[in-house]
Design a protein around this motif. Structure first.
Motif, mmCIF file in Angstrom:
data_model
loop_
_atom_site.group_PDB
_atom_site.id
_atom_site.type_symbol
_atom_site.label_atom_id
_atom_site.label_comp_id
_atom_site.label_asym_id
_atom_site.label_seq_id
_atom_site.Cartn_x
_atom_site.Cartn_y
_atom_site.Cartn_z
ATOM 1 N N UNK A 1 109.341 17.464 36.317
ATOM 2 C CA UNK A 1 109.826 16.557 37.363
ATOM 3 C C UNK A 1 109.082 16.720 38.688
ATOM 4 N N UNK A 2 108.406 17.840 38.857
ATOM 5 C CA UNK A 2 107.736 18.102 40.127
ATOM 6 C C UNK A 2 106.391 17.381 40.198
ATOM 7 N N UNK A 3 106.169 16.696 41.315
ATOM 8 C CA UNK A 3 104.872 16.078 41.604
ATOM 9 C C UNK A 3 104.432 16.646 42.946
ATOM 10 N N UNK A 4 103.370 17.442 42.933
ATOM 11 C CA UNK A 4 103.023 18.224 44.108
ATOM 12 C C UNK A 4 102.044 17.507 45.036
ATOM 13 N N UNK A 5 102.255 17.706 46.317
ATOM 14 C CA UNK A 5 101.302 17.280 47.333
ATOM 15 C C UNK A 5 100.252 18.395 47.405
ATOM 16 N N UNK A 6 99.149 18.210 46.704
ATOM 17 C CA UNK A 6 98.254 19.328 46.412
ATOM 18 C C UNK A 6 97.597 19.942 47.643
ATOM 19 N N UNK A 7 97.459 19.175 48.730
ATOM 20 C CA UNK A 7 96.902 19.790 49.942
ATOM 21 C C UNK A 7 97.908 20.721 50.611
ATOM 22 N N UNK B 1 100.892 22.121 48.482
ATOM 23 C CA UNK B 1 101.543 22.964 47.474
ATOM 24 C C UNK B 1 100.655 23.077 46.240
ATOM 25 N N UNK B 2 100.407 24.314 45.818
ATOM 26 C CA UNK B 2 99.544 24.549 44.661
ATOM 27 C C UNK B 2 100.326 24.751 43.373
ATOM 28 N N UNK B 3 101.624 25.097 43.476
ATOM 29 C CA UNK B 3 102.394 25.365 42.265
ATOM 30 C C UNK B 3 103.872 25.550 42.564
ATOM 31 N N UNK B 4 104.648 25.629 41.497
ATOM 32 C CA UNK B 4 106.092 25.880 41.572
ATOM 33 C C UNK B 4 106.437 26.997 40.590
ATOM 34 N N UNK B 5 107.201 27.971 41.065
ATOM 35 C CA UNK B 5 107.660 29.066 40.215
ATOM 36 C C UNK B 5 109.168 29.221 40.344
ATOM 37 N N UNK B 6 109.774 29.761 39.289
ATOM 38 C CA UNK B 6 111.195 30.088 39.370
ATOM 39 C C UNK B 6 111.379 31.565 39.052
#
Length: 206
Positions: A132-138, A140-145
């Protein structure tokens, strides 16, 4: 971005004027931010999500940070800060879905940055798949839990390293990882900030 105008405050949260972001971080003026923390529960386990800041960021590149956050501009209300969630991580959320955890004051001093924030902190409890995550790459580089119990143990000095799972985006593709991280992999918010955050979240989870 450095020329954006933000309201500035004294330590009693009384407005004293407006200044540019650059001036605020140079002189250490108190200013308002919006913090969004996402948590989910799976098989009885509470997890907290963190973003990995982009290597392109001027401040704290490639460190773990709040799920989504940003500065409140001089003409914005606290509710306007929710735009950061959509912009940074691509989730559409509404204020009525969030629980206010109040305002947390904290300071970060890393020469030449003097960052004194009055953070409006919100908790969102919802199961969200990584897809579901769509990152603003400039930004955010990633998502972790991370298991919330591990996150808590790290910042209460009960564990030195904790496991996390998530993804990083490179050339538009998500690559999944499992890693072990310590405090040095996090944006250096003061430990008292993390302790206060954890206490507030635990009260909500009861």
């Amino acid at each position: 971005m450095e020329s954006e105008l933000l309201r500035i405050f004294n330590e009693d949260h009384q407005p004293i004027g407006v200044a540019t972001r650059a001036e605020i971080h140079e002189k250490g003026y108190w200013h308002e931010t919006f913090h969004y923390w996402l948590m989910e529960k799976k098989q009885g386990i509470d997890y907290i999500f963190l973003q990995l800041r982009s290597p392109k960021k001027k401040d704290y590149p490639q460190l773990l940070d709040i799920t989504a956050a940003g500065h409140l501009l001089a003409n914005e209300t606290v509710e306007d800060g929710i735009r950061e969630v959509k912009e940074e991580i691509g989730l559409s959320v509404h204020m009525e879905e969030l629980k206010s955890l109040g305002i947390l004051k904290y300071s970060v001093k890393m020469d030449p940055l003097l960052d004194n924030e009055l953070a409006h902190v919100f908790l969102h409890q919802k199961n969200v798949p990584f897809d579901s995550f769509v990152l603003q790459e400039e930004e955010v580089a990633g998502i972790y839990r991370i298991k919330f119990t591990d996150f808590s143990a790290l910042w209460r000095d009960q564990k030195e390293y904790i496991p996390m799972q998530g993804f990083e985006v490179e050339n538009g593709e998500k690559n999944f990882f499992e890693k072990s991280v310590g405090k040095e992999q996090f944006v250096p918010h003061d430990q008292s900030f993390y302790a206060a955050l954890i206490n507030k979240i635990q009260q909500e989870l009861k």
